[in-house]
Write a protein that holds these residues in place. Sequence first.
Motif, short mmCIF file in Angstrom:
data_model
loop_
_atom_site.label_atom_id
_atom_site.label_comp_id
_atom_site.label_asym_id
_atom_site.label_seq_id
_atom_site.Cartn_x
_atom_site.Cartn_y
_atom_site.Cartn_z
N VAL B 139 0.73 -1.29 0.03
CA VAL B 139 0.29 0.04 -0.11
C VAL B 139 0.77 1.26 -0.15
N ASP B 140 1.96 1.13 0.78
CA ASP B 140 2.57 2.39 0.95
C ASP B 140 3.51 2.54 -0.28
N GLU B 141 3.99 1.30 -0.86
CA GLU B 141 4.57 1.30 -2.14
C GLU B 141 4.05 2.18 -3.30
N ALA B 142 2.87 1.80 -3.47
CA ALA B 142 1.94 2.04 -4.53
C ALA B 142 1.58 3.68 -4.33
N ILE B 143 1.36 4.03 -3.05
CA ILE B 143 1.05 5.51 -2.47
C ILE B 143 2.28 6.26 -2.80
N GLY B 144 3.35 5.65 -2.26
CA GLY B 144 4.70 6.57 -2.58
C GLY B 144 4.89 6.93 -4.16
N ARG B 145 4.68 5.82 -4.88
CA ARG B 145 4.95 6.23 -6.33
C ARG B 145 4.05 7.30 -6.80
N ILE B 146 2.69 7.25 -6.51
CA ILE B 146 1.47 8.35 -6.85
C ILE B 146 2.20 9.75 -6.38
N ALA B 152 6.90 15.34 -8.80
CA ALA B 152 7.79 15.66 -9.95
C ALA B 152 7.12 16.49 -11.03
N PHE B 153 5.57 16.42 -11.06
CA PHE B 153 5.11 16.89 -12.01
C PHE B 153 5.23 18.52 -12.26
N PRO B 154 5.20 19.14 -13.56
CA PRO B 154 5.34 20.50 -13.41
C PRO B 154 3.96 21.20 -13.38
N THR B 155 3.53 21.22 -12.05
CA THR B 155 2.12 21.38 -12.02
C THR B 155 1.71 22.91 -12.41
N PHE B 156 2.74 23.96 -12.21
CA PHE B 156 2.18 25.14 -12.62
C PHE B 156 2.12 25.20 -14.32
N LEU B 191 -5.61 22.48 -7.89
CA LEU B 191 -4.56 22.71 -6.91
C LEU B 191 -4.57 21.57 -5.64
N THR B 192 -5.51 21.12 -5.34
CA THR B 192 -5.89 19.85 -4.42
C THR B 192 -5.20 18.76 -4.77
N ILE B 193 -5.78 18.29 -6.19
CA ILE B 193 -4.87 17.34 -6.59
C ILE B 193 -3.37 17.34 -6.68
N PHE B 194 -2.81 18.34 -6.87
CA PHE B 194 -1.41 18.33 -6.58
C PHE B 194 -0.79 18.92 -5.34
N GLY B 195 -1.70 19.20 -4.48
CA GLY B 195 -1.23 19.87 -3.17
C GLY B 195 -1.15 18.78 -2.17
N TRP B 196 -1.78 17.84 -2.17
CA TRP B 196 -2.04 16.94 -1.03
C TRP B 196 -0.72 16.14 -0.60
N ALA B 197 0.05 15.96 -1.79
CA ALA B 197 1.17 14.85 -1.98
C ALA B 197 2.34 15.06 -0.83
N GLY B 198 2.85 16.38 -0.55
CA GLY B 198 3.57 16.85 0.11
C GLY B 198 3.54 16.57 1.61
#
Lengths: 367, 325
Positions: B139-146, B152-156, B191-198
């Motif tokens: 589970v951790d592995e899968a979430i970690g890759r997402i 790494a995605f150039p959100t802006f 912004l939420t889609i890209f904001g929760w990861a950190g």
Amino acid sequence: MTEPILSITDLQMYFPVMKTGLRTVKTGDVKAVDGISLDVMQGETLGLVGESGCGKSTAGRAAIRLLNPTGGKIVFEGQDITNASRRELRPLRTRMQMVFQDPYSSLNPRHTVGRIIAAPFEIQGVKPEGGIKKAVQELMERVGLNPEHYNRYPNEFSGGQRQRIGVARSIALRPSFIVLDEPVSALDVSIQAQVVNLLDDIQKEFKLSYLFVAHDLSVVRHISDRVAVMYLGHIMEITDRDTLYAAPQHPYTQALLSAVPLPDPIAESQRERILLQGDLPSPINPPSGCVFRTRCVFAQDLCAVDMPELREVAPGHKIACHFPQISLQKQIEIRRPHSDQPMPPSSIQVDRPQTSGPASGRDFVGE
Amino acid sequence: MARTKKVDTTQAVAGRSPWRLGWDRFRFNRVAMVSLGISIFFFLVAYLSSPILAILNLDPYAMDRSAIDLDNFNNPIGPWGGISTVHWLGVEPGVGRDVFARLIIGARTSITIATVTSVLSISIGMVIGLIAGYFKGRVDEAIGRIIDLLLAFPTFFMLIAIARPMAERLQVALGVDDKNIATIILLVVLLTIFGWAGLARLIRSDVLSLREREFVLAAESLGASHGRIIFKELLPSLWPKAIIFLSLSLPGFLTTEAALSFLGIGIQEPMPSWGVMLEMAVAKAYTVPTYFLIPATTLIILVTALNLVGTGVSDAFDPKLERNQ
């Protein structure tokens, strides 16, 4: 008294050692517990002793299925719980409980004491007579805490008081069996006695059976009816308390007991001490044959080849050793002529086998 | 002896919770308290902007022709961008809308976007981080890759590329008249889609160490479910981290919204937001500097205050990290 409340047969608890890289590969196992068998009888306290890292805490945790054992069989109150699922174990959790070693980490710092002791009732859906709050306050009183401190947080209590909270939580559901995982080793000596006496009283009051895991031999001697000695995942010797402390037969037990200082300085300076050389071997790659042979003063060729079974040498007295040592003093006298090393005045060196036996380097030092 | 004991217990029966201890430490941090006051003031003004404007009889959309000089490139009459008793912060060059009204209504738009996005990404980040840290393994592995992918995605650049066309489609799909409504929803979602990861990564690492504490094992030995352990045993210890993250992500999203609106892909005229105001003001930065400086300064003050609150909170909840004050 005759029926075992908990019966463990050939319990194994291995933890995989993983090498991480591009692919995670299993490279071996930490054999924390490697085939131990023991029974805890109704109403008795079985002490489980051994040095750090010998797997005694792991064995205690596996016994009430906080870990999933690799092999073996655990029977609790006649029910095989070796492979019981979380759901199947849930009702049994009211019958078996645990008191933890570290009173600073075993209580959630964000919960009040009242909430911590009420957790067993909430989790198991038990509604005590007169409400949960009343039950919790009665428990607090029973373990010697001020019931008015119901709304306080764990950080406001001392180590001894915290351990009392842990005890209150474990007896909340009136279990029949409690694993005590070094319950006093984190406490001051003066507090240890109070908590041990509390455990003693509670055992009598609620007719509890204890598995008392500890490394402090004097505490174990005080509380246990029988004692099992563990070394590197194996049971070395198991017998009733008095026999173990008076006439241990396993070389490891003898070494362990000789490490306990005597309160009399004259007796202390005159007694023989067995100093074990070297460190505990790695449980990833345990020695062949008898696991203790690398540090055993009496090891022979046979010990490296054949692992000694736990066998009964007297009624209720089992040891796992090919060469049980009846008396320490006698053994030294037998051994002395074999040693051709010049003896320094302050120490006797025994058992430096020149022709046979496994690796040397084990000294027998005494005064 | 007995008498004094009784007095003691009745006085101090209610314990001091870790929250209370943290607050007590926070209170003595003067910088953080002032910053908290400023932040609360901004939030209050933003959310009370409608009644404030009603009392002052101002309208952010009303054009006051009398306040601008039609002979001088429609620049505001008077020094400092036309600051007067009627227009507290002057008027807009060109159209003569009241800057104060636009600033506080714009604050509401900007703060709403930042707050909603922060709260959503914190909720998602906490839950996902808890799940990854608690269940470990695959589970951790899968979430970690997402999380790796999202970080790494150039959100802006992606926002610049897709925000406008997607906002138009969303407007049609929702059937709303104001394109800005669709834009706000879109911005919050993206912004939420890209904001929760950190935050999820932070929480995960905390949970990994927290779950090894014996109180988790104690809960397990009582037969607690995964849900109870996650939400009742582990979650309470993570709130301080979430609050720190909130006070740091709020200014982050505030500036992101301003930047996107500034670039013309966020909120559009005539709806006011701080980014829109800055975009409008840049062209006039030399002729009417006040018009540019007012939204810029406001943004800087709020962002700084929120950051200082964040630092104060993390100091208060992490007493081991002693700073010289």
